[in-house]
Write an enzyme that holds these catalytic residues in place. Structure first.
Site, mmCIF file in Angstrom:
data_model
loop_
_atom_site.group_PDB
_atom_site.id
_atom_site.type_symbol
_atom_site.label_atom_id
_atom_site.label_comp_id
_atom_site.label_asym_id
_atom_site.label_seq_id
_atom_site.Cartn_x
_atom_site.Cartn_y
_atom_site.Cartn_z
ATOM 1 N N HIS A 1 3.708 -2.340 3.070
ATOM 2 C CA HIS A 1 3.728 -0.977 2.521
ATOM 3 C C HIS A 1 4.982 -0.729 1.701
ATOM 4 O O HIS A 1 6.081 -1.112 2.107
ATOM 5 C CB HIS A 1 3.634 0.050 3.654
ATOM 6 C CG HIS A 1 2.307 0.012 4.352
ATOM 7 N ND1 HIS A 1 2.031 -0.911 5.331
ATOM 8 C CD2 HIS A 1 1.175 0.755 4.179
ATOM 9 C CE1 HIS A 1 0.777 -0.730 5.744
ATOM 10 N NE2 HIS A 1 0.243 0.271 5.063
ATOM 11 N N HIS B 1 -6.212 3.047 -3.818
ATOM 12 C CA HIS B 1 -6.067 3.314 -2.379
ATOM 13 C C HIS B 1 -6.388 4.784 -2.087
ATOM 14 O O HIS B 1 -5.863 5.354 -1.153
ATOM 15 C CB HIS B 1 -4.641 2.945 -1.974
ATOM 16 C CG HIS B 1 -4.429 2.776 -0.489
ATOM 17 N ND1 HIS B 1 -5.306 2.118 0.336
ATOM 18 C CD2 HIS B 1 -3.403 3.185 0.317
ATOM 19 C CE1 HIS B 1 -4.838 2.123 1.575
ATOM 20 N NE2 HIS B 1 -3.691 2.776 1.599
ATOM 21 N N ASP C 1 0.817 -1.212 0.000
ATOM 22 C CA ASP C 1 0.000 0.000 0.000
ATOM 23 C C ASP C 1 0.857 1.271 0.000
ATOM 24 O O ASP C 1 2.019 1.251 0.400
ATOM 25 C CB ASP C 1 -0.874 0.042 1.262
ATOM 26 C CG ASP C 1 -1.970 -1.012 1.229
ATOM 27 O OD1 ASP C 1 -1.945 -1.873 0.327
ATOM 28 O OD2 ASP C 1 -2.838 -0.969 2.121
HETATM 29 ZN ZN ZN Z 1 -2.489 3.071 3.260
#
Ligand code: ZN
Length: 471
Positions: A228, A127, A77
């Protein structure tokens, strides 16, 4: 003299103006009448609205095909950032595919990295644009606008319009029943995760700590790992090869998320935000969502081919390239639940990277029937609640689909369909389009287990409405 023309043009403008208003009013009344005529109509929607307002989610029946063997979906992400190319290098090295939930703002800064994500065969997810919680969760409109903005950026940059969405911070405490419902109606699938690598839990998490967090599991049949690749996550990059090894040792297959994978969604907890929704904006948002879904559907039909997407240089890619150079694989297996349509080279066609298969055995394997009307040169397919007429004379396809949840009237569609072809008494049709137009879904088209064989994995729903249909 100078004034007169002015006066006339003003009057004309005024006439045009009032005519427009009148036309718009008529149009509006027509739309209203039409909407009112179509059940569930206002009462149905009122009940829906009341249920959503009570915080209860609306269950939508969908069939997802569970992975046949333990599968892990690695997700990254907040990128792309300067770390993303390193992540991509590792994934390439390990011959592993993953999913990147990107931020629109980051894609604008690093369009080439976003392109590489797609070129390397990974999936893209949305996102939002800026990840700012209070903006995204103070009102659904803002969330929607950010998703749209990001989607347009991605479409322009990479040619992909992702259906996968991940809520910044996850859905827990952020999404309510309205958020889920609107996005679902617009055709998005929302994915939380089953394993948190904890790489964003606090600053200074080390690679060791990240690996240990992943080691805790749980290791179900399908695992979605949250990681991430935003800037500052250097330790995630360091941990990644070990995370991959961990899953390889446990015998997991790696895959990108597709909308066919059953979403993981947290139960909606107590909202961290105070929001209100009124009936009027509910109607407007729902209309917007439905329009969006239609727009997408067209792309679903037109925009895809059956060419497998595999990591460049991976065994899958090599097998496929070899097959393609010879004019297609030797064998094509279309796996649909417990049934397989197995075709040898003589039985299908491979053209421009897509497969055309004989209509009759395909439909039979799906559980439908085909009748050939010689006079009209039309093959009539009956598949559950769907009727499809492949009209060879007119080169068109007429589909009557079952009623949809938001459009309860069964609807007929006529599509130009020059892709069909009659040869030696066999009608060949494009595989993916046929499956998708009949309400089924191609989950994967690149499972070449052995050299020369390509397997297409499809979820078939028997011709009934399942919450997804491209038209
Ligand atoms: Zn995020």
């Amino acid at each position: 003299m100078k004034r007169r023309p002015h006066a006339i043009s003003f009057r004309m403008i005024s006439t045009v103006w009032w005519t427009s208003i009148l036309c718009l009013t008529i149009l509006w009344l027509t739309v209203l009448t039409h909407t009112a005529g179509a059940a569930p109509g206002h009462e149905g929607e009122e009940a829906l609205f009341t249920q959503l307002q009570s915080g209860k989610r609306i269950a939508i029946e969908k069939n997802f095909t569970p992975a046949e063997k333990p599968t892990v979906y690695l997700t990254f992400d907040d990128g792309p950032s300067k770390l993303t190319p390193k992540v991509l290098d590792i994934l390439r090295e390990e011959d592993v595919r993953a999913t990147f939930f990107v931020l629109g703002g980051q894609v604008q800064e690093r369009p080439n990295t976003a392109k590489r994500i797609v070129e390397d065969g990974h999936a893209l997810g949305n996102h939002t644009y800026n990840h700012v919680y209070w903006e995204l969760y103070s009102d659904f409109r803002t969330f929607w606008e950010q998703v749209q903005k990001t989607e347009n950026i991605l479409l322009e940059t990479t040619g992909v319009r992702p259906r996968l969405v991940r809520a910044p911070g996850g859905t827990y405490g952020n999404f309510d029943a309205f958020y889920f419902y609107y996005l679902g109606q617009a055709g998005y699938e929302i994915y939380d995760w089953t394993i948190d690598s904890e790489d964003a839990r606090r600053p200074g998490m080390t690679a060791d700590q990240i690996v240990r967090a992943v080691e805790k599991g749980p290791f179900g049949n399908e695992v979605i790992v949250l990681m991430h690749d935003g800037s500052g996550h250097d330790e995630t990059v360091k941990a990644l090869p070990r995370v991959i090894r961990l899953f390889k040792e446990k015998g997991y297959a790696f895959a990108s998320l597709t909308p066919g994978v059953k979403p993981v969604q947290f139960s909606s907890g107590k909202l961290k935000w105070s929001r209100t929704e009124n009936r009027e904006s509910f109607d407007n948002l729902l209309t917007t969502a439905h329009e969006h879904r239609e727009l997408w559907a067209v792309e679903d039909i037109l925009g895809k081919d059956n060419a497998p997407k595999a990591l460049p240089g991976s065994p899958a890619a090599i097998a496929y390239t070899e097959a393609a150079q010879r004019g297609g694989p030797d064998r094509l297996n279309v796996r649909m639940g417990d049934r397989t349509l197995a075709l040898t080279k003589e039985q299908f066609r491979f053209q421009d990277g897509s497969y055309r298969v004989p209509l009759r055995p395909l439909i039979a394997a799906m559980g439908g029937t085909v009748e050939w009307n010689a006079e009209r040169r039309t093959a009539v397919v009956r598949y559950g609640a769907i009727t499809a007429e492949y009209d060879l004379a007119r080169q068109e396809l007429r589909i009557r689909r079952p009623a949809a949840e938001w459009n309860p009237e069964a609807k007929a569609h006529i599509l130009p369909f020059p892709e069909m072809e009659l040869a030696n008494g066999t009608l060949y049709v494009p595989l993916r389009q046929t499956l998708e137009l009949l309400g089924d879904r191609v989950l994967s088209s690149d499972v070449p287990h052995e050299r020369g064989t390509v397997e297409v994995l499809a979820a078939v729903y028997g011709g009934y409405w399942t919450g997804w249909m491209p038209i």
